[in-house]
Design a protein around this motif. Structure first.
Motif, short mmCIF file in Angstrom:
data_model
loop_
_atom_site.label_atom_id
_atom_site.label_comp_id
_atom_site.label_asym_id
_atom_site.label_seq_id
_atom_site.Cartn_x
_atom_site.Cartn_y
_atom_site.Cartn_z
N SER A 100 -20.24 7.14 -60.58
CA SER A 100 -19.39 7.66 -59.52
C SER A 100 -18.14 6.81 -59.35
O SER A 100 -18.13 5.61 -59.63
N LEU A 101 -17.11 7.46 -58.86
CA LEU A 101 -15.89 6.74 -58.49
C LEU A 101 -15.97 6.24 -57.05
O LEU A 101 -15.12 5.51 -56.59
N GLY A 102 -17.00 6.70 -56.31
CA GLY A 102 -17.19 6.27 -54.94
C GLY A 102 -16.27 6.94 -53.95
O GLY A 102 -16.09 6.46 -52.84
N LEU A 103 -15.68 8.08 -54.33
CA LEU A 103 -14.68 8.74 -53.50
C LEU A 103 -15.19 9.95 -52.73
O LEU A 103 -14.46 10.49 -51.92
N LYS A 104 -16.38 10.40 -52.98
CA LYS A 104 -16.84 11.66 -52.42
C LYS A 104 -17.58 11.51 -51.09
O LYS A 104 -18.27 12.40 -50.65
N ASN A 105 -17.40 10.42 -50.42
CA ASN A 105 -18.03 10.18 -49.13
C ASN A 105 -17.13 10.72 -48.03
O ASN A 105 -15.91 10.62 -48.12
N THR A 106 -17.72 11.30 -47.00
CA THR A 106 -16.91 11.88 -45.92
C THR A 106 -17.36 11.39 -44.55
O THR A 106 -18.53 11.11 -44.33
N ILE A 107 -16.40 11.32 -43.66
CA ILE A 107 -16.66 11.05 -42.25
C ILE A 107 -15.90 12.12 -41.47
O ILE A 107 -14.76 12.44 -41.78
N SER A 108 -16.57 12.70 -40.49
CA SER A 108 -15.90 13.68 -39.65
C SER A 108 -16.42 13.55 -38.22
O SER A 108 -17.59 13.26 -38.00
N PHE A 109 -15.53 13.76 -37.30
CA PHE A 109 -15.90 13.76 -35.90
C PHE A 109 -14.96 14.66 -35.12
O PHE A 109 -13.87 14.98 -35.57
N LYS A 110 -15.45 15.10 -33.97
CA LYS A 110 -14.69 16.03 -33.13
C LYS A 110 -14.64 15.49 -31.71
O LYS A 110 -15.64 15.01 -31.18
N THR A 111 -13.46 15.60 -31.12
CA THR A 111 -13.28 15.25 -29.72
C THR A 111 -12.67 16.47 -29.02
O THR A 111 -12.49 17.52 -29.64
N GLU A 112 -12.34 16.32 -27.77
CA GLU A 112 -11.70 17.41 -27.04
C GLU A 112 -10.34 17.75 -27.62
O GLU A 112 -9.88 18.89 -27.54
N THR A 113 -9.66 16.78 -28.19
CA THR A 113 -8.31 17.00 -28.71
C THR A 113 -8.28 17.58 -30.12
O THR A 113 -7.25 18.10 -30.53
N GLY A 114 -9.37 17.50 -30.87
CA GLY A 114 -9.38 18.06 -32.22
C GLY A 114 -10.46 17.47 -33.09
O GLY A 114 -11.27 16.65 -32.66
N LYS A 115 -10.46 17.92 -34.35
CA LYS A 115 -11.46 17.48 -35.32
C LYS A 115 -10.76 16.75 -36.46
O LYS A 115 -9.67 17.13 -36.87
N LEU A 116 -11.41 15.71 -36.97
CA LEU A 116 -10.85 14.94 -38.07
C LEU A 116 -11.92 14.77 -39.15
O LEU A 116 -13.06 14.39 -38.85
N THR A 117 -11.56 15.06 -40.39
CA THR A 117 -12.44 14.85 -41.54
C THR A 117 -11.66 14.11 -42.61
O THR A 117 -10.56 14.52 -42.95
N ARG A 118 -12.24 13.05 -43.12
CA ARG A 118 -11.58 12.26 -44.15
C ARG A 118 -12.58 11.83 -45.22
O ARG A 118 -13.75 11.58 -44.94
#
Length: 138
Positions: free
Chosen positions: A73-91
């Protein structure tokens, strides 16, 4: 022979397909999550949180398929995502080695056991605990 030929060709088309248009940084701090060194999101404001750790850099990823050539693996396929009242973020994020993966899992366990995610329901919070810590009592 046909199986090995097909799997050899297939591995070049399915090697960690990810979208890399999201650029920035996420830092997990004691008081919250810092996004792009500017915005601090408090843990109490998070309504949804998900962390998916696929593999770290140089980890073998084709062990079950038994393809003729070893893939790491290149170690790049890991994700974190969370949502608040202002919006959602996934990276997507990169894990450098096994020690970093274990450190991230330990940090997540500490966040869950100290009840930092107060707006998440209990089932979702328990699922955030990494598998190696949940399997301890079996």
């Amino acid at each position: 022979m046909v199986f090995y030929t097909i799997s050899y060709i297939y591995q070049f088309f399915d090697y960690e397909k990810i979208e890399t248009y999201d650029r920035g940084s996420i830092t997990i701090l004691e008081e919250g999550i810092l996004i792009d060194h500017k915005v601090l999101v408090q843990y109490a404001a998070i309504e949804y949180f998900s962390l998916h750790i696929d593999a770290y850099y140089e980890q073998r990823i084709n062990m079950a398929m038994r393809t003729p050539m070893e893939q790491k693996s290149l170690g790049l396929k890991n994700t974190i995502s969370f949502k608040t009242e202002t919006g959602k973020l996934t990276r997507y994020f990169k894990l450098e080695n096994k020690l970093r993966k274990e450190l991230l899992e330990q940090t997540l366990l500490n966040l869950v056991t100290t009840n930092r995610f107060s707006r998440l329901d209990a089932k979702r919070t328990i699922k955030l605990i990494p598998e190696r810590f949940r399997a301890h009592g079996r």
